[in-house]
Write a protein that holds these residues in place. Structure first.
Motif, PDB file in Angstrom:
ATOM      1  N   GLY A 110       0.807  -1.329  -0.066  1.00  0.00           N
ATOM      2  CA  GLY A 110      -0.082  -0.077   0.025  1.00  0.00           C
ATOM      3  C   GLY A 110       0.955   1.349   0.201  1.00  0.00           C
ATOM      4  O   GLY A 110       0.334   2.294  -0.164  1.00  0.00           O
ATOM      5  N   ALA A 111       2.094   1.217   0.038  1.00  0.00           N
ATOM      6  CA  ALA A 111       3.083   2.419   0.248  1.00  0.00           C
ATOM      7  C   ALA A 111       2.938   3.072  -1.179  1.00  0.00           C
ATOM      8  O   ALA A 111       2.813   2.342  -2.191  1.00  0.00           O
ATOM      9  CB  ALA A 111       4.540   2.014   0.255  1.00  0.00           C
ATOM     10  N   CYS A 112       2.732   4.311  -1.298  1.00  0.00           N
ATOM     11  CA  CYS A 112       2.407   5.265  -2.369  1.00  0.00           C
ATOM     12  C   CYS A 112       1.246   5.155  -2.924  1.00  0.00           C
ATOM     13  O   CYS A 112       1.104   6.107  -3.870  1.00  0.00           O
ATOM     14  CB  CYS A 112       3.316   4.734  -3.624  1.00  0.00           C
ATOM     15  N   ILE A 113       0.284   4.441  -2.427  1.00  0.00           N
ATOM     16  CA  ILE A 113      -1.054   4.551  -2.969  1.00  0.00           C
ATOM     17  C   ILE A 113      -1.997   4.758  -2.125  1.00  0.00           C
ATOM     18  O   ILE A 113      -2.767   5.764  -2.233  1.00  0.00           O
ATOM     19  CB  ILE A 113      -1.178   2.811  -3.589  1.00  0.00           C
ATOM     20  N   HIS A 114      -2.224   4.261  -0.911  1.00  0.00           N
ATOM     21  CA  HIS A 114      -3.202   4.289   0.086  1.00  0.00           C
ATOM     22  C   HIS A 114      -2.883   5.467   1.193  1.00  0.00           C
ATOM     23  O   HIS A 114      -3.559   5.732   1.877  1.00  0.00           O
ATOM     24  CB  HIS A 114      -3.783   3.083   0.527  1.00  0.00           C
ATOM     25  N   VAL A 115      -1.394   5.529   1.265  1.00  0.00           N
ATOM     26  CA  VAL A 115      -0.989   6.267   2.438  1.00  0.00           C
ATOM     27  C   VAL A 115       0.118   7.030   2.146  1.00  0.00           C
ATOM     28  O   VAL A 115       0.720   6.836   0.765  1.00  0.00           O
ATOM     29  CB  VAL A 115      -0.340   5.065   3.540  1.00  0.00           C
ATOM     30  N   PRO A 116       0.378   7.967   3.023  1.00  0.00           N
ATOM     31  CA  PRO A 116       1.769   8.642   2.537  1.00  0.00           C
ATOM     32  C   PRO A 116       3.008   7.769   2.114  1.00  0.00           C
ATOM     33  O   PRO A 116       3.085   6.946   2.940  1.00  0.00           O
ATOM     34  CB  PRO A 116       1.999   9.634   3.749  1.00  0.00           C
ATOM     35  N   PRO A 117       3.767   8.123   1.194  1.00  0.00           N
ATOM     36  CA  PRO A 117       4.739   7.318   0.658  1.00  0.00           C
ATOM     37  C   PRO A 117       5.858   7.344   1.777  1.00  0.00           C
ATOM     38  O   PRO A 117       6.084   7.984   2.551  1.00  0.00           O
ATOM     39  CB  PRO A 117       5.248   7.723  -0.524  1.00  0.00           C
ATOM     40  N   PRO A 118       6.610   6.161   1.711  1.00  0.00           N
ATOM     41  CA  PRO A 118       7.833   6.088   2.543  1.00  0.00           C
ATOM     42  C   PRO A 118       8.914   7.090   2.248  1.00  0.00           C
ATOM     43  O   PRO A 118       8.629   7.824   1.019  1.00  0.00           O
ATOM     44  CB  PRO A 118       8.422   4.605   2.309  1.00  0.00           C
ATOM     45  N   PRO A 119       9.809   7.271   3.133  1.00  0.00           N
ATOM     46  CA  PRO A 119      11.117   8.188   2.602  1.00  0.00           C
ATOM     47  C   PRO A 119      11.517   7.753   1.448  1.00  0.00           C
ATOM     48  O   PRO A 119      11.635   6.734   0.902  1.00  0.00           O
ATOM     49  CB  PRO A 119      11.880   8.234   3.810  1.00  0.00           C
ATOM     50  N   PRO A 120      12.159   8.669   0.494  1.00  0.00           N
ATOM     51  CA  PRO A 120      12.901   8.195  -0.602  1.00  0.00           C
ATOM     52  C   PRO A 120      13.979   6.952  -0.455  1.00  0.00           C
ATOM     53  O   PRO A 120      13.860   6.384  -1.538  1.00  0.00           O
ATOM     54  CB  PRO A 120      13.574   9.527  -1.253  1.00  0.00           C
ATOM     55  N   ASN A 121      14.458   7.203   0.569  1.00  0.00           N
ATOM     56  CA  ASN A 121      15.645   6.035   0.853  1.00  0.00           C
ATOM     57  C   ASN A 121      14.870   4.682   1.188  1.00  0.00           C
ATOM     58  O   ASN A 121      15.760   3.670   1.428  1.00  0.00           O
ATOM     59  CB  ASN A 121      16.734   6.274   1.585  1.00  0.00           C
ATOM     60  N   GLN A 122      13.589   4.646   1.113  1.00  0.00           N
ATOM     61  CA  GLN A 122      12.965   3.375   1.330  1.00  0.00           C
ATOM     62  C   GLN A 122      12.120   3.041   0.079  1.00  0.00           C
ATOM     63  O   GLN A 122      11.197   2.039   0.478  1.00  0.00           O
ATOM     64  CB  GLN A 122      11.933   3.373   2.806  1.00  0.00           C
ATOM     65  N   ILE A 123      12.255   3.469  -1.074  1.00  0.00           N
ATOM     66  CA  ILE A 123      11.858   3.182  -2.368  1.00  0.00           C
ATOM     67  C   ILE A 123      12.824   3.039  -3.291  1.00  0.00           C
ATOM     68  O   ILE A 123      14.068   3.788  -3.454  1.00  0.00           O
ATOM     69  CB  ILE A 123      11.032   4.458  -2.700  1.00  0.00           C
ATOM     70  N   ILE A 124      12.742   1.966  -4.070  1.00  0.00           N
ATOM     71  CA  ILE A 124      13.801   1.683  -5.096  1.00  0.00           C
ATOM     72  C   ILE A 124      12.894   1.777  -6.464  1.00  0.00           C
ATOM     73  O   ILE A 124      11.901   0.984  -6.719  1.00  0.00           O
ATOM     74  CB  ILE A 124      14.324   0.206  -4.838  1.00  0.00           C
ATOM     75  N   HIS A 125      13.484   2.554  -7.364  1.00  0.00           N
ATOM     76  CA  HIS A 125      12.994   2.477  -8.770  1.00  0.00           C
ATOM     77  C   HIS A 125      13.816   1.127  -9.462  1.00  0.00           C
ATOM     78  O   HIS A 125      14.840   1.196  -9.331  1.00  0.00           O
ATOM     79  CB  HIS A 125      13.387   3.666  -9.411  1.00  0.00           C
ATOM     80  N   VAL A 126      12.904   0.335  -9.816  1.00  0.00           N
ATOM     81  CA  VAL A 126      13.399  -1.052 -10.670  1.00  0.00           C
ATOM     82  C   VAL A 126      12.802  -0.867 -11.887  1.00  0.00           C
ATOM     83  O   VAL A 126      11.581  -0.898 -12.178  1.00  0.00           O
ATOM     84  CB  VAL A 126      12.543  -2.164  -9.702  1.00  0.00           C
ATOM     85  N   THR A 127      13.653  -1.345 -13.050  1.00  0.00           N
ATOM     86  CA  THR A 127      13.347  -1.813 -14.114  1.00  0.00           C
ATOM     87  C   THR A 127      13.600  -3.119 -14.443  1.00  0.00           C
ATOM     88  O   THR A 127      14.607  -3.830 -13.946  1.00  0.00           O
ATOM     89  CB  THR A 127      13.899  -0.787 -15.494  1.00  0.00           C
ATOM     90  N   TYR A 128      12.859  -3.805 -15.165  1.00  0.00           N
ATOM     91  CA  TYR A 128      12.826  -5.212 -15.478  1.00  0.00           C
ATOM     92  C   TYR A 128      12.507  -5.443 -16.784  1.00  0.00           C
ATOM     93  O   TYR A 128      11.422  -5.618 -17.077  1.00  0.00           O
ATOM     94  CB  TYR A 128      12.090  -6.245 -14.443  1.00  0.00           C
ATOM     95  N   LYS A 129      13.648  -5.493 -17.867  1.00  0.00           N
ATOM     96  CA  LYS A 129      13.335  -5.660 -19.300  1.00  0.00           C
ATOM     97  C   LYS A 129      12.378  -6.654 -19.523  1.00  0.00           C
ATOM     98  O   LYS A 129      11.165  -6.606 -20.298  1.00  0.00           O
ATOM     99  CB  LYS A 129      14.330  -5.763 -20.045  1.00  0.00           C
ATOM    100  N   PRO A 130      12.625  -7.974 -19.237  1.00  0.00           N
ATOM    101  CA  PRO A 130      11.571  -9.061 -19.515  1.00  0.00           C
ATOM    102  C   PRO A 130      10.137  -8.957 -18.972  1.00  0.00           C
ATOM    103  O   PRO A 130       9.274  -9.172 -19.694  1.00  0.00           O
ATOM    104  CB  PRO A 130      12.192 -10.263 -19.022  1.00  0.00           C
TER     105      PRO A 130
END
Length: 173
Positions: A110-130
């Motif tokens: 639910g982080a980033c959707i229903h509640v205030p997001p976590p601190p930026p250092n608790q979020i990882i931007h991921v790319t996964y080509k397949p």
């Protein structure tokens, strides 16, 4: 079982090669450092969290984090770490058959959707080509790849880390 046409020295060489192959396979699995989310927070942020006042739950909204935590400070030593970390998916980009190819990985559902997001250092931007599919967003996953201390920000949230994933699989404790 003996292979009659191989001479003893050849069998010894093959045996040694097999041992090297087995050892290198084990080492490949051990290359991934299994991370805990709190390892991504610098000491000063951890101290701030430990000293937060107790949250009043009656009639109040979500507790605000101190502004200092929201700056997105990183742990510089994490840059370049071959990491394996569990988390929940917040999809950012899908392709035609609903495979998720870009997402935020967060430590709780639910982080980033229903509640205030976590601190930026608790979020990882991921790319996964397949890409991969999920039956439900509340299903946690394991993600592995090389962690970078790079910031990414969009309408959903801000991440202090990025990771180009080599594998995404269902979480099994």
């Amino acid at each position: 079982m003996s292979i009659p046409f191989l001479r003893a020295p050849t069998r010894q060489v093959l045996g040694a090669c097999l041992l090297v192959l087995i050892a290198s396979t084990s080492l490949a699995d051990e290359q991934w450092r299994e991370l805990d989310w709190l390892e991504l927070m610098p000491e000063e942020d951890l101290r701030l969290l430990e000293n937060l006042p107790e949250v009043e739950h009656e009639g109040s909204g979500p507790a605000a984090l101190p502004d200092e935590i929201l700056t997105g400070r990183v742990v510089p030593e994490m840059d370049g770490t071959r990491a394996r970390i569990p988390g929940f998916v917040v999809p950012l980009k899908t392709v035609g058959d609903q495979r998720i190819v870009e997402f935020f990985l967060v430590p709780y559902y639910g982080a980033c959707i229903h509640v205030p997001p976590p601190p930026p250092n608790q979020i990882i931007h991921v790319t996964y080509k397949p890409g991969f599919t999920l039956d439900a967003l509340y299903e946690p996953v394991w993600v592995q790849g090389t962690l970078k201390t790079e910031s990414v920000e969009n309408d959903i949230g801000a991440a202090s880390y990025t990771l180009v994933s080599e594998n995404v699989e269902p979480y099994e404790g």
